[in-house]
Write a protein that holds these residues in place. Structure first.
Motif, short mmCIF file in Angstrom:
data_model
loop_
_atom_site.label_atom_id
_atom_site.label_comp_id
_atom_site.label_asym_id
_atom_site.label_seq_id
_atom_site.Cartn_x
_atom_site.Cartn_y
_atom_site.Cartn_z
N ARG A 92 0.73 -1.15 -0.13
CA ARG A 92 0.03 0.05 0.18
C ARG A 92 0.76 1.43 -0.06
NH1 ARG A 92 -3.39 -1.84 5.54
NH2 ARG A 92 -3.40 -4.19 5.02
N TYR A 151 0.70 4.32 -2.22
CA TYR A 151 -0.69 5.03 -2.13
C TYR A 151 -0.76 6.17 -1.23
CZ TYR A 151 -2.17 1.58 -5.79
OH TYR A 151 -2.20 0.76 -6.95
N GLN A 152 0.34 6.07 -0.66
CA GLN A 152 0.07 7.31 0.63
C GLN A 152 -0.14 8.81 0.17
OE1 GLN A 152 3.64 6.33 3.17
NE2 GLN A 152 2.53 5.00 4.46
N TRP A 162 -7.13 2.63 5.04
CA TRP A 162 -6.75 1.43 5.11
C TRP A 162 -5.25 1.49 4.81
CZ3 TRP A 162 -5.07 -1.67 0.60
CH2 TRP A 162 -5.02 -3.06 1.18
N VAL A 163 -4.75 2.50 4.07
CA VAL A 163 -3.55 2.59 3.63
C VAL A 163 -2.73 3.06 5.12
CG1 VAL A 163 -1.77 3.95 2.42
CG2 VAL A 163 -3.78 3.18 1.45
N LYS A 202 -11.28 -5.14 -0.69
CA LYS A 202 -9.77 -5.77 -0.69
C LYS A 202 -9.44 -6.59 -1.93
CE LYS A 202 -9.12 -5.15 4.15
NZ LYS A 202 -9.21 -5.77 5.79
N PHE A 249 -9.15 -4.48 -4.74
CA PHE A 249 -8.05 -3.71 -5.01
C PHE A 249 -6.74 -5.01 -5.57
CE2 PHE A 249 -3.90 -2.55 -2.35
CZ PHE A 249 -3.42 -1.79 -3.27
N TRP A 306 -1.32 8.01 -5.21
CA TRP A 306 -2.37 8.31 -4.20
C TRP A 306 -3.55 9.03 -4.94
CZ3 TRP A 306 -4.70 13.07 -2.82
CH2 TRP A 306 -3.84 14.07 -3.21
#
Lengths: 152, 333
Positions: free
Chosen positions: B27, B30-31, B189-190, B202, B205, B221
């Motif tokens: 993840r 994707y922050q 979630w990230v 999920k 994803f 992101w």
């Protein structure tokens, strides 16, 4: 061994011509020696006046959305190879200081795992900036400042 | 020995947990960023943002005084207009859907065809485009100079009351940079909240990064790599192809990849507003689009089951942080 027949004669014509040129061995040799000397001197003067350094080949690596950091400073005449080591297509072009745009491939598609090249113009001046960008991925950008060696 | 069975069971449970976590893509990429970027030539200040916000909502920026930037980039419509084609686009050849201005601080190519390289450069285009605000910058400046209430706003933003095209576009750009998507369930979630999104999301994803490979273009992101692709729509619009040298085959019919954040529920989607559900969009990608020389090489057909398609849609819904509401400014007189 002298061959007979039209085919052989035809084949030998250039040889006869060469003989004619060298019919006076001493003069021919002198002419060629002088010519080569002239060429060498002219070449030396030309290279001294244009580039007093040897051109190098540099390599840049293209990832998905960026150039990997590079640590060279290009000089006029240097060649820059750009290798696409991502798994997507790129289309790199160079914008010259005067706004001219040069595509690095004819169809502007650089497939994965291929290399394209660009040579810094011989007449590039110190501090000229050439900008590498990708038509597809506009986030990709490299600003390349040319440095003319001080020895010039 | 009596604990061996217990340890064995615990070990198996732990291994299953690790295995499930490992099934999902990482993840980190994707922050969300911590700060809003702005160019050195136009650093972000509260005063410029305040002025820009006022200008953004002021219909006097259009020739007939009836259309502001917010008419087509409305806070109530996820900063777009919810229309298939924009107002006044009737009869305009190759008209394009109004894109959102959310998260535009991070863009390096604006408009569907990328013809503006910065928010500052973009800001002038709708003002002067004939089928949009249809004004001319010199006339706009004259009009703004007549509004006494703008003088203190320009003074606070730039040090004096002079009104120039550059100041107008810098203020508009500054305000737009502050329009950032709110934190969505996916962001939580990230950040580590395992319960922020459903198990189905999920799975979606995993499909997004796996079989469907949406991530090849919808990265980061913001879920876009800001690149241009022909995704094989029927539209004859040359897109970026009209803005770049003609030999660039891959740019024919190519448009900028839009973000997937804060999508309107029923679209419209795509640059031409031709699709009205995410299911329709996903099916288009499954089929691979119109086969032509310019078709993006990322367009690789795949097949999802109905259930998988639903997972993918569940995931995309987790990118919605809700409307970014905003109080309308008082327009100066």
């Amino acid at each position: 061994m002298i061959k007979t027949g039209s085919e052989s004669v035809h084949f030998r014509i250039p040889v006869n011509d060469e003989r004619q040129v060298s019919a006076q061995p001493g003069t021919g040799w002198m002419m060629r020696w002088q010519t080569w000397l002239l060429v060498l001197v002219a070449g030396f003067i030309f290279s001294a006046s244009s580039m007093a350094w040897s051109a190098e080949v540099h390599r840049m690596e293209l990832t998905h959305h960026d150039f990997e950091p590079w640590d060279f400073v290009p000089k006029p005449g240097d060649r820059i190879d750009i290798h696409n080591h991502s798994d997507i297509v790129h289309a790199v072009y160079v914008t010259y200081p005067d706004g001219t745009i040069v595509n690095l491939t004819e169809t502007a598609a650089q497939l994965p795992n291929t290399t394209v090249s660009w040579t810094v113009p011989a007449d590039a001046e110190d501090g000229d900036e050439y900008v590498f960008r990708c038509w597809i991925h506009t986030v990709i950008r490299a600003d390349m400042k040319v440095q003319v060696p001080a020895s010039q | 020995m009596r604990y061996c069975g217990l340890f064995l069971v615990l070990g198996l449970v732990a291994a299953m947990g690790i295995s499930r976590a490992a099934d999902l893509p990482p993840r980190e990429s994707y922050q969300r960023p911590a700060d809003i970027p702005s160019p050195p030539s136009n650093p972000l200040t509260i005063e410029k943002v305040t002025l820009g916000k006022t200008l953004f909502f002021d219909p006097r920026l259009s020739r007939d005084g009836a259309m502001s930037c917010a008419t087509c980039h409305s806070p109530n419509m996820r900063w777009s207009d919810g229309r298939v084609l924009p107002l006044k686009a009737d009869g305009v050849p190759n008209a394009r859907r109004t894109p959102t201005v959310l998260n535009s601080a991070w863009l390096n190519a604006l408009m569907w065809d990328g013809r503006a390289a910065s928010l500052e450069a973009q800001a002038v285009l709708p003002i002067t485009t004939a089928h949009e605000m249809n004004f001319e910058m010199p006339l706009l400046l004259d009009r703004l100079k007549e509004v006494a209430g703008y003088q203190p706003l320009f003074t606070q933003a730039f040090g004096d009351a002079e009104i120039t095209p550059k100041r107008v576009t810098q203020a508009l750009a500054s305000f737009q940079r502050t329009l950032v998507s709110k934190t969505a369930p996916f962001d939580r979630w990230v950040a580590g909240d395992e319960n922020a999104i459903s198990e189905n999301a999920k799975r979606g994803f995993a499909l997004f990064e796996g079989k469907a490979n949406c991530v090849s273009c919808h990265k980061s992101w913001r879920f876009t790599e800001d690149a241009f692709h022909d995704i094989g729509l029927e539209s004859l619009d040359p897109g970026r192809g009209a803005k770049v040298p003609s030999q660039l085959v891959l740019m024919q019919h190519a448009f900028k990849t839009p973000s997937l954040r804060d999508l309107p529920k029923n679209g419209p989607f795509m640059h031409d507003g031709s699709m009205h559900s995410l299911e329709e969009v996903i099916k288009h990608y499954e089929q691979g689009g119109v086969q032509r020389e310019s078709l993006s090489q990322e367009m690789k057909p795949f097949e999802l089951s109905d259930v998988e398609r639903a997972y993918l849609i569940d995931f995309i819904h987790t990118l919605d942080g809700g409307p970014l509401d905003m109080e309308f400014p008082n327009l100066p007189e």
